[in-house]
Design a protein around this motif. Structure first.
Motif, PDB file in Angstrom:
ATOM      1  N   ALA A   1       0.828  -1.205   0.000  1.00  0.00           N
ATOM      2  CA  ALA A   1       0.000   0.000   0.000  1.00  0.00           C
ATOM      3  C   ALA A   1       0.862   1.255   0.000  1.00  0.00           C
ATOM      4  O   ALA A   1       0.604   2.211  -0.751  1.00  0.00           O
ATOM      5  N   ILE A   2       1.887   1.269   0.823  1.00  0.00           N
ATOM      6  CA  ILE A   2       2.783   2.427   0.888  1.00  0.00           C
ATOM      7  C   ILE A   2       3.508   2.618  -0.439  1.00  0.00           C
ATOM      8  O   ILE A   2       3.613   3.738  -0.953  1.00  0.00           O
ATOM      9  N   ALA A   3       3.972   1.511  -1.031  1.00  0.00           N
ATOM     10  CA  ALA A   3       4.666   1.593  -2.316  1.00  0.00           C
ATOM     11  C   ALA A   3       3.731   2.108  -3.407  1.00  0.00           C
ATOM     12  O   ALA A   3       4.146   2.907  -4.270  1.00  0.00           O
ATOM     13  N   ALA A   4       2.482   1.672  -3.388  1.00  0.00           N
ATOM     14  CA  ALA A   4       1.506   2.125  -4.391  1.00  0.00           C
ATOM     15  C   ALA A   4       1.246   3.621  -4.258  1.00  0.00           C
ATOM     16  O   ALA A   4       1.221   4.356  -5.257  1.00  0.00           O
ATOM     17  N   ILE A   5       1.054   4.097  -3.040  1.00  0.00           N
ATOM     18  CA  ILE A   5       0.818   5.525  -2.818  1.00  0.00           C
ATOM     19  C   ILE A   5       2.053   6.335  -3.197  1.00  0.00           C
ATOM     20  O   ILE A   5       1.945   7.405  -3.819  1.00  0.00           O
ATOM     21  N   ASP A   6       3.229   5.832  -2.840  1.00  0.00           N
ATOM     22  CA  ASP A   6       4.476   6.504  -3.224  1.00  0.00           C
ATOM     23  C   ASP A   6       4.525   6.719  -4.737  1.00  0.00           C
ATOM     24  O   ASP A   6       4.852   7.811  -5.216  1.00  0.00           O
ATOM     25  N   LYS A   7       4.213   5.669  -5.488  1.00  0.00           N
ATOM     26  CA  LYS A   7       4.289   5.731  -6.947  1.00  0.00           C
ATOM     27  C   LYS A   7       3.273   6.735  -7.505  1.00  0.00           C
ATOM     28  O   LYS A   7       3.601   7.515  -8.408  1.00  0.00           O
ATOM     29  N   LEU A   8       2.070   6.722  -6.977  1.00  0.00           N
ATOM     30  CA  LEU A   8       1.037   7.639  -7.459  1.00  0.00           C
ATOM     31  C   LEU A   8       1.383   9.088  -7.136  1.00  0.00           C
ATOM     32  O   LEU A   8       1.139   9.993  -7.942  1.00  0.00           O
ATOM     33  N   LYS A   9       1.952   9.323  -5.957  1.00  0.00           N
ATOM     34  CA  LYS A   9       2.376  10.684  -5.613  1.00  0.00           C
ATOM     35  C   LYS A   9       3.503  11.149  -6.525  1.00  0.00           C
ATOM     36  O   LYS A   9       3.547  12.319  -6.917  1.00  0.00           O
TER      37      LYS A   9
ATOM     38  N   LEU B   1      -5.767  11.468  -2.448  1.00  0.00           N
ATOM     39  CA  LEU B   1      -5.830  10.008  -2.473  1.00  0.00           C
ATOM     40  C   LEU B   1      -6.617   9.455  -1.295  1.00  0.00           C
ATOM     41  O   LEU B   1      -6.647  10.047  -0.217  1.00  0.00           O
ATOM     42  N   ARG B   2      -7.209   8.289  -1.521  1.00  0.00           N
ATOM     43  CA  ARG B   2      -7.848   7.507  -0.462  1.00  0.00           C
ATOM     44  C   ARG B   2      -7.473   6.044  -0.678  1.00  0.00           C
ATOM     45  O   ARG B   2      -7.223   5.631  -1.806  1.00  0.00           O
ATOM     46  N   PHE B   3      -7.434   5.283   0.426  1.00  0.00           N
ATOM     47  CA  PHE B   3      -7.082   3.860   0.333  1.00  0.00           C
ATOM     48  C   PHE B   3      -8.251   3.032   0.835  1.00  0.00           C
ATOM     49  O   PHE B   3      -8.742   3.253   1.950  1.00  0.00           O
ATOM     50  N   LEU B   4      -8.686   2.081   0.010  1.00  0.00           N
ATOM     51  CA  LEU B   4      -9.836   1.243   0.343  1.00  0.00           C
ATOM     52  C   LEU B   4      -9.413  -0.220   0.393  1.00  0.00           C
ATOM     53  O   LEU B   4      -8.805  -0.735  -0.556  1.00  0.00           O
ATOM     54  N   CYS B   5      -9.727  -0.885   1.505  1.00  0.00           N
ATOM     55  CA  CYS B   5      -9.397  -2.306   1.641  1.00  0.00           C
ATOM     56  C   CYS B   5     -10.535  -3.038   2.324  1.00  0.00           C
ATOM     57  O   CYS B   5     -11.427  -2.427   2.917  1.00  0.00           O
TER      58      CYS B   5
ATOM     59  N   LYS C   1       1.552   6.448   9.282  1.00  0.00           N
ATOM     60  CA  LYS C   1       2.806   7.157   9.567  1.00  0.00           C
ATOM     61  C   LYS C   1       3.485   7.587   8.270  1.00  0.00           C
ATOM     62  O   LYS C   1       4.033   8.684   8.167  1.00  0.00           O
ATOM     63  N   ALA C   2       3.428   6.714   7.255  1.00  0.00           N
ATOM     64  CA  ALA C   2       4.058   7.016   5.967  1.00  0.00           C
ATOM     65  C   ALA C   2       3.247   8.025   5.154  1.00  0.00           C
ATOM     66  O   ALA C   2       3.817   8.882   4.470  1.00  0.00           O
ATOM     67  N   HIS C   3       1.916   7.916   5.238  1.00  0.00           N
ATOM     68  CA  HIS C   3       1.037   8.783   4.436  1.00  0.00           C
ATOM     69  C   HIS C   3      -0.123   9.297   5.301  1.00  0.00           C
ATOM     70  O   HIS C   3      -1.274   8.869   5.131  1.00  0.00           O
ATOM     71  N   PRO C   4       0.149  10.191   6.219  1.00  0.00           N
ATOM     72  CA  PRO C   4      -0.899  10.690   7.115  1.00  0.00           C
ATOM     73  C   PRO C   4      -2.005  11.464   6.405  1.00  0.00           C
ATOM     74  O   PRO C   4      -3.083  11.663   6.967  1.00  0.00           O
ATOM     75  N   ASP C   5      -1.745  11.867   5.159  1.00  0.00           N
ATOM     76  CA  ASP C   5      -2.730  12.629   4.390  1.00  0.00           C
ATOM     77  C   ASP C   5      -3.694  11.744   3.603  1.00  0.00           C
ATOM     78  O   ASP C   5      -4.594  12.251   2.926  1.00  0.00           O
TER      79      ASP C   5
END
Length: 209
Positions: free
Chosen positions: A140-148, A155-159, A172-176
């Motif tokens: 998840a962190i790697a995916a958000i990193d790439k999109l940023k 962004l929002r994360f759905l699981c 902690k990695a993506h508080p936003d």
């Protein structure tokens, strides 16, 4: 947990229980994942911005609400993310789609990228990243990193399921980036799987091991 929304709708929880059951067939699991994704999509898009446009009903003209801004982007973390993606596209068929190919190295538990394809102008769009499991959060962190890196700012994360350890690392990695999930489970086991969980979502979707 701050920044986390648990979708506790009774239909979501009922379907999730059936999906957890090890006796649920591959076909049943796949169908339920598509159904539950519709309900989760409803929640993750609840506060989308609206504007109005003039239409004519069979009786009279009116100012009617319509979505404002550019088309949404659904970003699927391959391969299991496609199970959520399919149902969400039923609800929002005009959405653009990004695919992020990541697999978890079973020795290091780190995410390894093998594919990335996304629409243009991500900075102007709401991007909803979908992956059934937020376990170690490495993917998840790697995916958000790439999109940023490609310009996404909203962004929002759905699981489907999340582990407390994964939520802590992700926020902690993506508080936003807010997280939406159907359940926060007990913990991760020594192999990095969510328990009680439902097993490997990709394997259960596609009948592989």
């Amino acid at each position: 947990m701050k920044g986390v929304t648990v979708v506790d709708h009774p239909l979501v929880q009922h379907k999730l229980t059936i999906m957890r059951d090890k006796e649920t067939s591959t076909a049943g699991f796949r169908r339920l994942l598509r159904e539950i994704s519709l309900l989760l999509c409803y929640e993750v898009t609840r506060d989308l911005d609206l504007t109005t446009r003039t239409i004519e009903t069979p009786l009279m003209p009116m100012e009617a609400p319509t979505l404002e801004g550019k088309k949404l982007v659904f970003a699927s973390v391959l391969r299991a993310g496609n199970g959520l993606l399919d149902g969400m596209l039923d609800l929002v068929p005009a959405a653009r789609v990004a695919h992020i190919g990541l697999y978890r190295d079973h020795d290091t538990l780190q995410a390894v990228e093998y594919f990335f394809k996304a629409p243009s102008n991500l900075e102007d769009r709401l991007v909803i990243v979908v992956d059934p499991m937020l376990a170690t959060a490495n993917s998840a962190i790697a995916a958000i990193d790439k999109l940023k890196e490609r310009g996404a700012t909203n962004l929002r994360f759905l699981c489907l399921l999340a582990a407390p350890e994964g939520i802590e690392r992700f926020t902690k990695a993506h508080p936003d980036v807010p997280v939406f999930t159907a359940s926060i489970d007990e913990k991760l086991n020594e192999k990095g799987y969510i328990v009680p969980g439902l097993g490997d979502a990709g394997d259960r979707m596609y009948g592989t091991k």
